[in-house]
Design an enzyme around this catalytic site. Structure first.
Site, PDB file in Angstrom:
ATOM      1  N   GLY A 107       0.789  -1.218   0.000  1.00  0.00           N
ATOM      2  CA  GLY A 107       0.000   0.000   0.000  1.00  0.00           C
ATOM      3  C   GLY A 107       0.826   1.275   0.000  1.00  0.00           C
ATOM      4  N   ASP A 108       2.096   1.175   0.389  1.00  0.00           N
ATOM      5  CA  ASP A 108       3.022   2.315   0.358  1.00  0.00           C
ATOM      6  C   ASP A 108       4.413   1.752   0.118  1.00  0.00           C
ATOM      7  OD1 ASP A 108       4.098   4.839   0.514  1.00  0.00           O
ATOM      8  OD2 ASP A 108       3.989   4.976   2.702  1.00  0.00           O
ATOM      9  N   TYR A 109       4.555   1.077  -1.037  1.00  0.00           N
ATOM     10  CA  TYR A 109       5.776   0.322  -1.295  1.00  0.00           C
ATOM     11  C   TYR A 109       6.889   1.260  -1.746  1.00  0.00           C
ATOM     12  CZ  TYR A 109       8.808  -3.564  -2.459  1.00  0.00           C
ATOM     13  OH  TYR A 109       9.864  -4.452  -2.482  1.00  0.00           O
ATOM     14  N   CYS A 110       7.525   1.886  -0.764  1.00  0.00           N
ATOM     15  CA  CYS A 110       8.621   2.817  -1.025  1.00  0.00           C
ATOM     16  C   CYS A 110       9.869   2.352  -0.281  1.00  0.00           C
ATOM     17  CB  CYS A 110       8.227   4.226  -0.591  1.00  0.00           C
ATOM     18  SG  CYS A 110       6.852   4.912  -1.560  1.00  0.00           S
TER      19      CYS A 110
ATOM     20  N   ASN B   2      10.326   1.895   3.465  1.00  0.00           N
ATOM     21  CA  ASN B   2       9.423   0.964   4.152  1.00  0.00           C
ATOM     22  C   ASN B   2       9.809  -0.501   4.002  1.00  0.00           C
ATOM     23  OD1 ASN B   2       7.914   3.111   5.040  1.00  0.00           O
ATOM     24  ND2 ASN B   2       6.481   3.023   3.326  1.00  0.00           N
TER      25      ASN B   2
END
Length: 243
Positions: A166-169, A172
C-alpha cells in the site's frame, strides 16, 4: 537516518506499554507529520508510534498478519486512549532501503526491491484482515469528488487479488546488506491490485535515485509477465487524481 535524542514522559503512555519503556532512551524517528515515531533503546530495541486515535489499527493488524508470514516485525502492543493510538513494535536488524549501504549498489537495490515485492504478492490472501483495498481506494476517490470515469481510458479492470503493501517505497523495507528483514509502515496494506504497489515501487526508485534507468531492472526482477502497462497507467492516474 539521524535520530536525535528526545525525552518522553512515560506516564502519558497507556499502562500496558509503560513497562517496556522504563529505563529506556528515546530517539526521534518520525518521518511524517501524521505520526510521532520513537526509537526505543532499552533492554530490547523497539519503535513506539503515536498517532491520532483510530489511525494505527490497520497498521497493527497488517503487521501482525505479515509477521505471521515472517515478513514484518512483531507488534508487541497496540493500545488507544481518547486521543491517540499507540503501536509498540520490535525493531528488526538492518537498515531501510535508503541507507547508504544500499544506495552504493543501485542496480542490486532495484533488483532485490522487485524480488521482494514479488515475495509479498505471492503470499496467500487467506486470513488477511483487509480484503478489498482497491475498492477502498476507489470509494475514497469518489468521496473526494474525483471523476473516476477518467480511469476508463485505460481499459483496465482493477482487482483485489494479492497482498499489497500500500506504500511500497524504499524507506518501508528493512534489509541487512540487501537481505530482507521485514516490511514496515503497513497502514495502507491489504488485499489489492499488484499494480498499485508496482507503481509506487517505480515512483520511489525514481524519487530516491533521481533517475529512471533502474526501472527495467525492477520490472524484470518482479516478473514482467504479470505487469500490465494499462494497470500501471491506471494507478498512476488514480494517484494523480487523488493528490
Amino acid at each position: 537516518m539521524k535520530r536525535p535524542k528526545v525525552s518522553l514522559d512515560i506516564e502519558t503512555i497507556p499502562p500496558t506499554i509503560r513497562p517496556y519503556l522504563k529505563g529506556a532512551t528515546f530517539y526521534n524517528s518520525s518521518c511524517s507529520e501524521q505520526a510521532k515515531t520513537l526509537y526505543v533503546v532499552g533492554a530490547d530495541r523497539a519503535f513506539l508510534k503515536i498517532s491520532k486515535r483510530g489511525t494505527l489499527e490497520r497498521e497493527y493488524k497488517m503487521t501482525e498478519f505479515l509477521h505471521g508470514h515472517h515478513l514484518a516485525p512483531k507488534a508487541i502492543a497496540y493500545e488507544s486512549d481518547p486521543e491517540n493510538d499507540y503501536l509498540f513494535s520490535e525493531a528488526v536488524s538492518g537498515e531501510d532501503g535508503t541507507a547508504d549501504q544500499h544506495f552504493e549498489n543501485p542496480g542490486k537495490l532495484a533488483a532485490v526491491f522487485g524480488e521482494y515485492l514479488r515475495v509479498l504478492h505471492s503470499l496467500p490472501t487467506a486470513g488477511c484482515p483487509y480484503t478489498n483495498r482497491t475498492a477502498e481506494l476507489l470509494v475514497d476517490g469518489a468521496g473526494k469528488g474525483i471523476d473516476l470515469s477518467q480511469l476508463d481510458e485505460f481499459m483496465y479492470s482493477a482487482s483485489d487479488n494479492v497482498i499489497i503493501h500500500g506504500d511500497y517505497c524504499l524507506p518501508n523495507i528493512i534489509m541487512d546488506h540487501f537481505s530482507l528483514k521485514g516490511f514496515i509502515d503497513l497502514g495502507y496494506g491489504g488485499v489489492g491490485d499488484r499494480h498499485f504497489d508496482i507503481y509506487w515501487g517505480l515512483w520511489t526508485l525514481h524519487y530516491n535515485l533521481k533517475t529512471d534507468i533502474y526501472r527495467d531492472i525492477f520490472l524484470d526482477a518482479y516478473g514482467r509477465s504479470d505487469v500490465d502497462l494499462d494497470g500501471l497507467n491506471y494507478f498512476a492516474k488514480l494517484v494523480e487524481l487523488m493528490d
